[in-house]
Design a protein around this motif. Structure first.
Motif, PDB file in Angstrom:
ATOM      1  N   ALA A  92      31.603  37.916  13.452  1.00 33.99           N
ATOM      2  CA  ALA A  92      31.710  38.612  14.736  1.00 33.99           C
ATOM      3  C   ALA A  92      32.986  39.447  14.811  1.00 33.99           C
ATOM      4  O   ALA A  92      33.054  40.421  15.579  1.00 33.99           O
ATOM      5  N   ALA A  93      34.006  39.081  14.027  1.00 36.43           N
ATOM      6  CA  ALA A  93      35.274  39.814  14.031  1.00 36.43           C
ATOM      7  C   ALA A  93      35.248  41.020  13.095  1.00 36.43           C
ATOM      8  O   ALA A  93      36.190  41.833  13.102  1.00 36.43           O
ATOM      9  N   LEU A  94      34.199  41.159  12.290  1.00 32.99           N
ATOM     10  CA  LEU A  94      34.118  42.265  11.337  1.00 32.99           C
ATOM     11  C   LEU A  94      33.940  43.578  12.092  1.00 32.99           C
ATOM     12  O   LEU A  94      33.054  43.680  12.954  1.00 32.99           O
ATOM     13  N   PRO A  95      34.748  44.594  11.799  1.00 32.11           N
ATOM     14  CA  PRO A  95      34.613  45.876  12.509  1.00 32.11           C
ATOM     15  C   PRO A  95      33.224  46.480  12.314  1.00 32.11           C
ATOM     16  O   PRO A  95      32.613  46.337  11.252  1.00 32.11           O
ATOM     17  N   GLY A  96      32.755  47.162  13.342  1.00 31.97           N
ATOM     18  CA  GLY A  96      31.451  47.808  13.251  1.00 31.97           C
ATOM     19  C   GLY A  96      31.528  49.234  12.759  1.00 31.97           C
ATOM     20  O   GLY A  96      30.506  49.855  12.459  1.00 31.97           O
ATOM     21  N   GLY A 102      41.540  45.760  10.306  1.00 29.43           N
ATOM     22  CA  GLY A 102      40.197  45.180  10.407  1.00 29.43           C
ATOM     23  C   GLY A 102      40.048  43.941   9.552  1.00 29.43           C
ATOM     24  O   GLY A 102      39.503  42.923   9.998  1.00 29.43           O
ATOM     25  N   ALA A 103      40.545  44.013   8.322  1.00 27.68           N
ATOM     26  CA  ALA A 103      40.464  42.860   7.429  1.00 27.68           C
ATOM     27  C   ALA A 103      41.337  41.720   7.942  1.00 27.68           C
ATOM     28  O   ALA A 103      40.947  40.545   7.879  1.00 27.68           O
ATOM     29  N   LEU A 104      42.521  42.051   8.461  1.00 25.20           N
ATOM     30  CA  LEU A 104      43.431  41.022   8.972  1.00 25.20           C
ATOM     31  C   LEU A 104      42.794  40.277  10.138  1.00 25.20           C
ATOM     32  O   LEU A 104      42.938  39.055  10.256  1.00 25.20           O
ATOM     33  N   GLN A 105      42.078  40.999  10.993  1.00 26.75           N
ATOM     34  CA  GLN A 105      41.417  40.354  12.123  1.00 26.75           C
ATOM     35  C   GLN A 105      40.360  39.364  11.643  1.00 26.75           C
ATOM     36  O   GLN A 105      40.233  38.263  12.174  1.00 26.75           O
ATOM     37  N   VAL A 106      39.600  39.757  10.629  1.00 26.90           N
ATOM     38  CA  VAL A 106      38.580  38.857  10.084  1.00 26.90           C
ATOM     39  C   VAL A 106      39.221  37.618   9.480  1.00 26.90           C
ATOM     40  O   VAL A 106      38.783  36.483   9.722  1.00 26.90           O
ATOM     41  N   VAL A 107      40.281  37.812   8.693  1.00 22.54           N
ATOM     42  CA  VAL A 107      40.912  36.686   7.998  1.00 22.54           C
ATOM     43  C   VAL A 107      41.563  35.725   8.995  1.00 22.54           C
ATOM     44  O   VAL A 107      41.416  34.500   8.879  1.00 22.54           O
ATOM     45  N   THR A 108      42.286  36.252   9.981  1.00 20.47           N
ATOM     46  CA  THR A 108      42.942  35.368  10.943  1.00 20.47           C
ATOM     47  C   THR A 108      41.913  34.612  11.786  1.00 20.47           C
ATOM     48  O   THR A 108      42.126  33.437  12.118  1.00 20.47           O
ATOM     49  N   THR A 109      40.808  35.285  12.106  1.00 23.99           N
ATOM     50  CA  THR A 109      39.735  34.585  12.817  1.00 23.99           C
ATOM     51  C   THR A 109      39.164  33.474  11.948  1.00 23.99           C
ATOM     52  O   THR A 109      38.916  32.357  12.410  1.00 23.99           O
TER      53      THR A 109
END
Length: 264
Positions: A15-19, A72-79
């Motif tokens: 869900a955190a992956l950028p669209g 974008g990648a940082l958001q996915v990883v931290t989530t």
């Protein structure tokens, strides 16, 4: 397939992956972080330690990766690291899979072509012992293998295809062919499709492909992407493999059945 807590963690990270945006860069960053977590057991253990609060783990990873990967990648990883995981290895596996998802999305309307190219490269590798040996040779560096792939495929395939073939060389799957098959499955899931491998004695016409795809789609309740394998041993008829189902209407199969009945 992820189970238990890891399945929930995957859903949260997905869900955190950028669209939109530079999804190709996001994908490469996720692949890089997955490689880092596999190589650094200590970091992987901390990132999946259930006794450490999720916010603390996210903060640690943010400190390590900030400025080194895309936002974008940082958001996915931290989530992802904020979640609970059934097994520590699931975290890097999920980041790699989400990298594949990002590359599929980056191909836009060419996602169907991407699936076809992944299958074609897999067939090329399986059909060439020399190439298969070169790409699996432990004495050759990954950069050397990547250069070989780039020289072979060059601008003949989509950038996303080239990136996925490069990731298939990472060694996270048993063979490059297995990796490409898994990546194609992910691509099909992104497009809410199934994948059917069709064995025939001679190439199908466009009309026959459309009729078969339509029939399978009606049967399975979703669109089905066809991988067609031309196999002279089929003699005639058709063999379809989709998931765990096998529909065998080949002449060779019927001859085998007849032979068994006569022998009995």
């Amino acid at each position: 397939m992820m189970r238990g807590a890891s399945a929930d963690a995957y859903a949260a990270a997905a869900a955190a992956l950028p669209g939109s945006g530079d999804l190709g860069t996001v994908a490469q960053d996720l692949f890089g972080v997955a490689d880092l977590l596999r190589a650094e057991a200590g970091l992987r253990r901390v990132a999946t330690d259930v006794s450490v609060p999720g916010e603390a783990k996210a903060g640690l990873v943010r400190d390590v990766l900030s400025g080194k990967v895309s936002d974008g990648a940082l958001q996915v990883v931290t989530t992802a690291v904020s979640q609970r995981w059934t097994a520590t290895r699931d975290l890097p596996d999920v980041l790699e899979q989400l990298g594949v998802v990002a590359l599929v999305r980056s191909s836009g309307d060419d996602a169907g072509r991407l699936e076809d190219e992944l299958f074609a490269v897999g067939q090329l590798v399986q059909g060439s012992p020399e190439l298969r040996q070169a790409l699996s040779d432990p004495a050759r560096s990954r950069s050397d293998k990547t250069a070989l792939v780039h020289g072979l495929l060059g601008d003949k395939v989509l950038p996303a295809t080239l990136a996925l073939v490069g990731q298939a060389l990472s060694g996270t799957h048993r063979t490059i062919s297995v990796a490409l098959t898994e990546y194609q499955k992910v691509a099909a899931e992104v497009r809410n499709q199934g994948v059917a491998t069709v064995h025939v004695a001679r190439p199908l016409s466009d009309a026959d492909r459309e009729r078969l795809a339509a029939s399978l789609s009606r049967t399975y309740g979703r669109q089905v992407h066809l991988n067609v394998v031309v196999d002279p041993s089929v003699i005639g008829g058709i063999r379809v493999e989709i998931g765990d189902d096998v529909i065998d209407g080949t002449v060779s199969s019927r001859l085998d059945d007849a032979g068994r009945r006569l022998a009995g």
